[in-house]
Scaffold this motif. Structure first.
Motif, mmCIF file in Angstrom:
data_model
loop_
_atom_site.group_PDB
_atom_site.id
_atom_site.type_symbol
_atom_site.label_atom_id
_atom_site.label_comp_id
_atom_site.label_asym_id
_atom_site.label_seq_id
_atom_site.Cartn_x
_atom_site.Cartn_y
_atom_site.Cartn_z
ATOM 1 N N GLN A 175 0.806 -1.238 -0.064
ATOM 2 C CA GLN A 175 0.089 -0.018 0.086
ATOM 3 C C GLN A 175 0.931 1.361 0.190
ATOM 4 O OE1 GLN A 175 -3.412 0.032 2.675
ATOM 5 N NE2 GLN A 175 -3.021 -2.091 3.017
ATOM 6 N N HIS A 176 2.074 1.022 -0.020
ATOM 7 C CA HIS A 176 2.959 2.212 0.011
ATOM 8 C C HIS A 176 3.000 3.350 0.918
ATOM 9 C CE1 HIS A 176 4.102 0.450 -4.196
ATOM 10 N NE2 HIS A 176 3.101 0.382 -4.297
ATOM 11 N N PRO A 177 2.897 2.807 2.433
ATOM 12 C CA PRO A 177 2.582 3.713 3.181
ATOM 13 C C PRO A 177 3.972 4.601 3.422
ATOM 14 C CG PRO A 177 3.535 1.721 4.262
ATOM 15 C CD PRO A 177 3.235 1.289 2.731
ATOM 16 N N SER A 178 3.533 5.911 3.574
ATOM 17 C CA SER A 178 4.843 6.896 3.992
ATOM 18 C C SER A 178 5.204 6.665 5.424
ATOM 19 C CB SER A 178 4.330 8.250 4.320
ATOM 20 O OG SER A 178 3.360 8.424 5.025
ATOM 21 N N ARG A 179 4.740 5.868 6.399
ATOM 22 C CA ARG A 179 5.115 5.484 7.784
ATOM 23 C C ARG A 179 4.236 4.245 8.144
ATOM 24 N NH1 ARG A 179 3.633 8.144 13.117
ATOM 25 N NH2 ARG A 179 4.738 7.102 14.548
ATOM 26 N N LEU A 180 5.031 3.244 8.790
ATOM 27 C CA LEU A 180 4.726 1.904 9.115
ATOM 28 C C LEU A 180 5.070 1.684 10.381
ATOM 29 C CD1 LEU A 180 3.458 -0.872 8.951
ATOM 30 C CD2 LEU A 180 5.612 -1.686 7.888
ATOM 31 N N VAL A 181 4.114 1.611 11.413
ATOM 32 C CA VAL A 181 4.088 1.197 12.723
ATOM 33 C C VAL A 181 3.913 -0.052 13.061
ATOM 34 C CG1 VAL A 181 3.318 2.088 15.128
ATOM 35 C CG2 VAL A 181 3.632 3.765 13.189
ATOM 36 N N LEU A 182 4.874 -0.655 13.711
ATOM 37 C CA LEU A 182 4.792 -2.051 14.259
ATOM 38 C C LEU A 182 4.590 -1.806 15.898
ATOM 39 C CD1 LEU A 182 7.355 -3.956 12.184
ATOM 40 C CD2 LEU A 182 4.809 -3.545 11.682
ATOM 41 N N ASP A 183 3.340 -2.300 16.401
ATOM 42 C CA ASP A 183 3.161 -2.107 17.925
ATOM 43 C C ASP A 183 3.905 -3.422 18.283
ATOM 44 O OD1 ASP A 183 2.366 -2.187 20.424
ATOM 45 O OD2 ASP A 183 0.370 -1.040 19.839
ATOM 46 N N LEU A 184 4.816 -3.356 19.175
ATOM 47 C CA LEU A 184 5.530 -4.539 19.896
ATOM 48 C C LEU A 184 5.041 -4.686 21.256
ATOM 49 C CD1 LEU A 184 8.896 -4.311 18.155
ATOM 50 C CD2 LEU A 184 6.898 -5.672 17.367
ATOM 51 N N THR A 185 4.054 -3.970 21.975
ATOM 52 C CA THR A 185 3.697 -3.933 23.218
ATOM 53 C C THR A 185 3.325 -5.242 23.781
ATOM 54 O OG1 THR A 185 2.554 -1.819 22.984
ATOM 55 C CG2 THR A 185 1.925 -3.044 24.776
ATOM 56 N N THR A 186 2.941 -6.121 22.815
ATOM 57 C CA THR A 186 2.742 -7.723 23.423
ATOM 58 C C THR A 186 3.253 -8.759 22.836
ATOM 59 O OG1 THR A 186 0.779 -7.875 22.064
ATOM 60 C CG2 THR A 186 0.249 -6.977 24.239
ATOM 61 N N CYS A 187 4.574 -8.040 22.175
ATOM 62 C CA CYS A 187 5.389 -9.270 21.356
ATOM 63 C C CYS A 187 6.327 -9.745 22.446
ATOM 64 C CB CYS A 187 6.111 -8.518 20.493
ATOM 65 S SG CYS A 187 7.302 -9.602 19.569
ATOM 66 N N PRO A 188 6.493 -10.796 22.975
ATOM 67 C CA PRO A 188 7.417 -11.551 23.984
ATOM 68 C C PRO A 188 8.615 -11.425 23.778
ATOM 69 C CG PRO A 188 5.632 -12.948 23.410
ATOM 70 C CD PRO A 188 5.507 -12.077 22.518
ATOM 71 N N THR A 189 9.072 -11.801 22.635
ATOM 72 C CA THR A 189 10.588 -11.881 22.217
ATOM 73 C C THR A 189 11.019 -11.871 20.822
ATOM 74 O OG1 THR A 189 12.651 -13.076 22.716
ATOM 75 C CG2 THR A 189 10.498 -14.440 22.263
ATOM 76 N N ILE A 190 12.320 -11.843 20.401
ATOM 77 C CA ILE A 190 12.686 -11.582 19.142
ATOM 78 C C ILE A 190 13.940 -12.413 19.114
ATOM 79 C CG2 ILE A 190 13.874 -9.525 19.621
ATOM 80 C CD1 ILE A 190 12.776 -8.476 16.717
ATOM 81 N N ASP A 191 14.143 -13.086 17.832
ATOM 82 C CA ASP A 191 15.497 -13.566 17.500
ATOM 83 C C ASP A 191 16.172 -12.974 16.363
ATOM 84 O OD1 ASP A 191 14.226 -14.732 15.214
ATOM 85 O OD2 ASP A 191 14.270 -16.743 16.034
ATOM 86 N N ALA A 192 17.457 -13.381 16.040
ATOM 87 C CA ALA A 192 18.017 -12.812 14.985
ATOM 88 C C ALA A 192 17.195 -12.802 13.713
ATOM 89 C CB ALA A 192 19.369 -13.560 14.573
ATOM 90 N N ALA A 193 16.692 -13.718 13.498
ATOM 91 C CA ALA A 193 15.594 -13.788 12.110
ATOM 92 C C ALA A 193 14.653 -12.704 12.142
ATOM 93 C CB ALA A 193 15.103 -15.072 11.821
ATOM 94 N N GLY A 194 13.870 -12.332 13.193
ATOM 95 C CA GLY A 194 13.087 -11.362 13.693
ATOM 96 C C GLY A 194 13.716 -10.036 13.488
ATOM 97 N N ILE A 195 14.766 -10.050 14.070
ATOM 98 C CA ILE A 195 15.529 -8.760 13.772
ATOM 99 C C ILE A 195 15.775 -8.280 12.407
ATOM 100 C CG2 ILE A 195 17.874 -7.489 14.236
ATOM 101 C CD1 ILE A 195 17.639 -8.932 17.056
ATOM 102 N N GLU A 196 16.286 -9.429 11.523
ATOM 103 C CA GLU A 196 16.602 -9.287 10.227
ATOM 104 C C GLU A 196 15.325 -8.839 9.469
ATOM 105 O OE1 GLU A 196 17.932 -8.512 6.636
ATOM 106 O OE2 GLU A 196 19.088 -8.629 8.415
ATOM 107 N N LEU A 197 14.261 -9.380 9.754
ATOM 108 C CA LEU A 197 13.053 -8.751 9.171
ATOM 109 C C LEU A 197 12.600 -7.236 9.469
ATOM 110 C CD1 LEU A 197 10.421 -9.504 7.678
ATOM 111 C CD2 LEU A 197 9.478 -10.173 9.853
ATOM 112 N N LEU A 198 12.829 -6.870 10.687
ATOM 113 C CA LEU A 198 12.866 -5.406 10.970
ATOM 114 C C LEU A 198 13.699 -4.602 10.304
ATOM 115 C CD1 LEU A 198 12.162 -5.605 14.855
ATOM 116 C CD2 LEU A 198 10.123 -5.672 12.928
#
Length: 99
Positions: free
Chosen positions: A35-58
């Motif tokens: 949708q070509h947003p000018s801004r994408l917000v990812l709300d991580l309030t309830t995201c318990p953890t992240i690994d290297a693959a998740g960091i790479e996705l971000l």
């Protein structure tokens, strides 16, 4: 033909940002980026953890948005997620709204 652009898209990530959950999360992010947003917000309030693959996705999401003059913001990451992003030095690149 003109392509519409969304000003802001917000997604809530409420599962772990880890390798085995990424296909579904990547699909949601790809749909948002289509949708070509000018801004994408990812709300991580309830995201318990992240690994290297998740960091790479971000980071890859950040690069994709940056290339089209869009911006990625991570909203309210948990203390654990924020610490893991800091350890990976991703906080030097990613915009974090920790309020």
């Amino acid at each position: 033909m003109q392509v519409g652009h969304a000003a802001l898209i917000e997604l809530t990530i409420d599962s772990d940002l880890v390798r085995h959950h990424l296909p579904a999360i990547r699909l949601l992010i790809d749909q948002a980026l289509a949708q070509h947003p000018s801004r994408l917000v990812l709300d991580l309030t309830t995201c318990p953890t992240i690994d290297a693959a998740g960091i790479e996705l971000l980071l890859s999401t950040h690069r994709r948005l940056w290339g089209s003059e869009g911006r990625l913001t991570l909203r309210h990451p948990t203390a654990r997620v924020l610490r893991l992003l800091e350890i990976a030095h991703a906080t030097k690149v990613l915009q974090i709204d920790a309020r």
